[in-house]
Design a protein around this motif. Structure first.
Motif, mmCIF file in Angstrom:
data_model
loop_
_atom_site.group_PDB
_atom_site.id
_atom_site.type_symbol
_atom_site.label_atom_id
_atom_site.label_comp_id
_atom_site.label_asym_id
_atom_site.label_seq_id
_atom_site.Cartn_x
_atom_site.Cartn_y
_atom_site.Cartn_z
ATOM 1 N N ARG A 85 -4.149 22.099 29.836
ATOM 2 C CA ARG A 85 -5.274 21.775 28.974
ATOM 3 C C ARG A 85 -5.204 20.349 28.437
ATOM 4 N NH1 ARG A 85 -7.645 24.463 24.985
ATOM 5 N NH2 ARG A 85 -9.600 24.153 26.099
ATOM 6 N N GLY A 86 -4.276 19.557 28.959
ATOM 7 C CA GLY A 86 -4.261 18.140 28.625
ATOM 8 C C GLY A 86 -3.807 17.815 27.222
ATOM 9 N N GLY A 87 -2.859 18.600 26.684
ATOM 10 C CA GLY A 87 -2.309 18.273 25.377
ATOM 11 C C GLY A 87 -2.427 19.402 24.374
ATOM 12 N N ASP A 88 -2.200 19.062 23.105
ATOM 13 C CA ASP A 88 -2.200 20.037 22.024
ATOM 14 C C ASP A 88 -3.524 20.795 21.970
ATOM 15 O OD1 ASP A 88 0.150 18.707 21.506
ATOM 16 O OD2 ASP A 88 -0.445 17.968 19.523
ATOM 17 N N GLY A 89 -3.450 22.055 21.514
ATOM 18 C CA GLY A 89 -4.687 22.818 21.371
ATOM 19 C C GLY A 89 -4.421 24.286 21.097
ATOM 20 N N GLY A 90 -5.469 25.094 21.258
ATOM 21 C CA GLY A 90 -5.377 26.518 20.997
ATOM 22 C C GLY A 90 -4.512 27.224 22.021
ATOM 23 N N TYR A 91 -3.803 28.271 21.581
ATOM 24 C CA TYR A 91 -2.841 28.949 22.447
ATOM 25 C C TYR A 91 -2.999 30.465 22.428
ATOM 26 C CZ TYR A 91 1.762 29.603 24.715
ATOM 27 O OH TYR A 91 2.790 29.929 25.577
ATOM 28 N N MET A 92 -3.060 31.073 21.222
ATOM 29 C CA MET A 92 -3.062 32.530 21.126
ATOM 30 C C MET A 92 -4.090 33.017 20.114
ATOM 31 S SD MET A 92 0.969 33.606 21.107
ATOM 32 C CE MET A 92 0.546 35.346 21.170
ATOM 33 N N VAL A 93 -4.673 34.183 20.430
ATOM 34 C CA VAL A 93 -5.491 34.955 19.497
ATOM 35 C C VAL A 93 -4.718 36.232 19.203
ATOM 36 C CG1 VAL A 93 -7.669 36.177 19.157
ATOM 37 C CG2 VAL A 93 -7.638 34.013 20.441
ATOM 38 N N ILE A 94 -4.428 36.475 17.929
ATOM 39 C CA ILE A 94 -3.555 37.579 17.547
ATOM 40 C C ILE A 94 -4.321 38.532 16.641
ATOM 41 C CG2 ILE A 94 -1.410 38.201 16.372
ATOM 42 C CD1 ILE A 94 -0.371 35.381 17.179
ATOM 43 N N THR A 95 -4.379 39.794 17.070
ATOM 44 C CA THR A 95 -5.080 40.809 16.301
ATOM 45 C C THR A 95 -4.081 41.827 15.766
ATOM 46 O OG1 THR A 95 -5.510 42.249 18.217
ATOM 47 C CG2 THR A 95 -7.121 40.515 17.758
ATOM 48 N N ASP A 96 -4.520 42.568 14.769
ATOM 49 C CA ASP A 96 -3.635 43.454 14.015
ATOM 50 C C ASP A 96 -4.314 44.813 13.885
ATOM 51 O OD1 ASP A 96 -1.425 44.088 12.427
ATOM 52 O OD2 ASP A 96 -2.465 43.538 10.590
ATOM 53 N N THR A 97 -3.555 45.886 14.054
ATOM 54 C CA THR A 97 -4.092 47.235 13.956
ATOM 55 C C THR A 97 -3.105 48.130 13.229
ATOM 56 O OG1 THR A 97 -4.936 49.130 15.242
ATOM 57 C CG2 THR A 97 -3.120 47.886 16.196
ATOM 58 N N ASP A 98 -3.595 49.267 12.761
ATOM 59 C CA ASP A 98 -2.686 50.243 12.162
ATOM 60 C C ASP A 98 -2.293 51.328 13.144
ATOM 61 O OD1 ASP A 98 -5.214 51.288 12.296
ATOM 62 O OD2 ASP A 98 -5.159 52.292 10.359
ATOM 63 N N ASP A 99 -2.729 51.234 14.394
ATOM 64 C CA ASP A 99 -2.434 52.280 15.386
ATOM 65 C C ASP A 99 -2.236 51.633 16.757
ATOM 66 O OD1 ASP A 99 -2.111 54.590 16.804
ATOM 67 O OD2 ASP A 99 -4.170 55.304 16.563
#
Length: 267
Positions: A75-89
């Motif tokens: 992606r040519g340098g610094d930037g977005g990497y991960m989308v992290i979601t959270d659940t109770d199950d």
């Protein structure tokens, strides 16, 4: 049962300069540095933005973090990497992921925290993680004693909301945003719809349980498919813009750029 957007991760070539810019411009503070990410050849810093989290990771040394370094090169340098979601199950997700053909790239477990990092070749767009922390029961994460393993103990004491009050969404870009959106909607068990609230008429979106939105947009900056933007709720837009300009960071009508990421802050 809930499923919410909880954390965004950026990847940078050098950790400290990006973290310093984020802390200064957004007036936030580091709540945790996780030694466990060293197993991936990385070091990191987490900052609470309201009751969500912004993380930056960077290679400890050249050649130590192959996946992150490939991402930086692609992606040519610094930037977005991960989308992290959270659940109770979390248990209900494993058979569903297998049925949709999504491999687990990295199963994670530490104390009360358990997470599933999904293989990016099976999801497209970005690394996607679904996790849970035992005892985490409030759908919006706002309970004062709400635990969240990756942020370490006592993260609530580091919350500052004078400038940024929370993360309200993310923006994934692709040559085929509808196709990417349909894949993520299948994985996340959500309905995809045209993004009529977005700035363009050619985007798509799905909603999670804490009023957070995942948007799918065309690649407008030429960096290819990936995580290109984060939507923020901002209490002090003028101060944020002023501090970004003082650091000679790109400032546009509706966003600033830090660490290769567009942070959308509205008017």
């Amino acid at each position: 049962m809930f499923h919410r957007l909880r954390q965004i991760c950026l990847v940078a070539q050098d950790l400290d300069p990006v973290v310093a810019e984020l802390c200064d411009v957004f007036d936030v503070a580091v709540c945790h540095r996780d030694p466990e990410v060293g197993m991936f050849g990385l070091h990191n810093a987490l900052m609470p933005l309201g009751h969500g989290f912004l993380e930056v990771v960077a290679p400890l040394a050249p050649g130590r973090a192959a996946a992150a370094e490939r991402h930086l090169a692609r992606r040519g340098g610094d930037g977005g990497y991960m989308v992290i979601t959270d659940t109770d199950d979390l248990a209900r997700w494993e058979p569903h992921l297998a049925a949709t053909g999504v491999r687990i790239a990295a199963p994670l477990e530490m104390g009360a925290y358990r997470g599933l990092q999904l293989h990016p070749r099976d999801t497209g767009g970005a690394l996607l993680e679904i996790n849970t922390t035992r005892g985490n029961t409030s759908p919006d994460g706002s309970a004062i004693d709400d635990p969240y393993g990756p942020a370490g103990p006592g993260w609530q004491a580091h919350i500052r909301t004078g400038t940024v009050t929370g993360i309200t969404g993310v923006r994934l870009q692709a040559a085929d945003p509808e196709g990417l959106g349909r894949r993520w909607a299948e994985i996340l068990r959500r309905d995809l719809r045209p993004d009529s609230d977005g700035p363009h008429s050619d985007g798509w979106a799905l909603d999670l349980d804490n009023n957070a939105r995942i948007r799918f947009e065309p690649d407008r900056d030429g960096r290819g498919e990936g995580l290109g933007g984060v939507d923020l709720a901002v209490a002090d837009t003028d101060g944020l813009r002023r501090r970004a300009a003082a650091r000679f960071l790109p400032v546009a009508d509706d966003h600033v750029v830090i660490g290769g990421m567009r942070f959308h802050i509205g008017g």
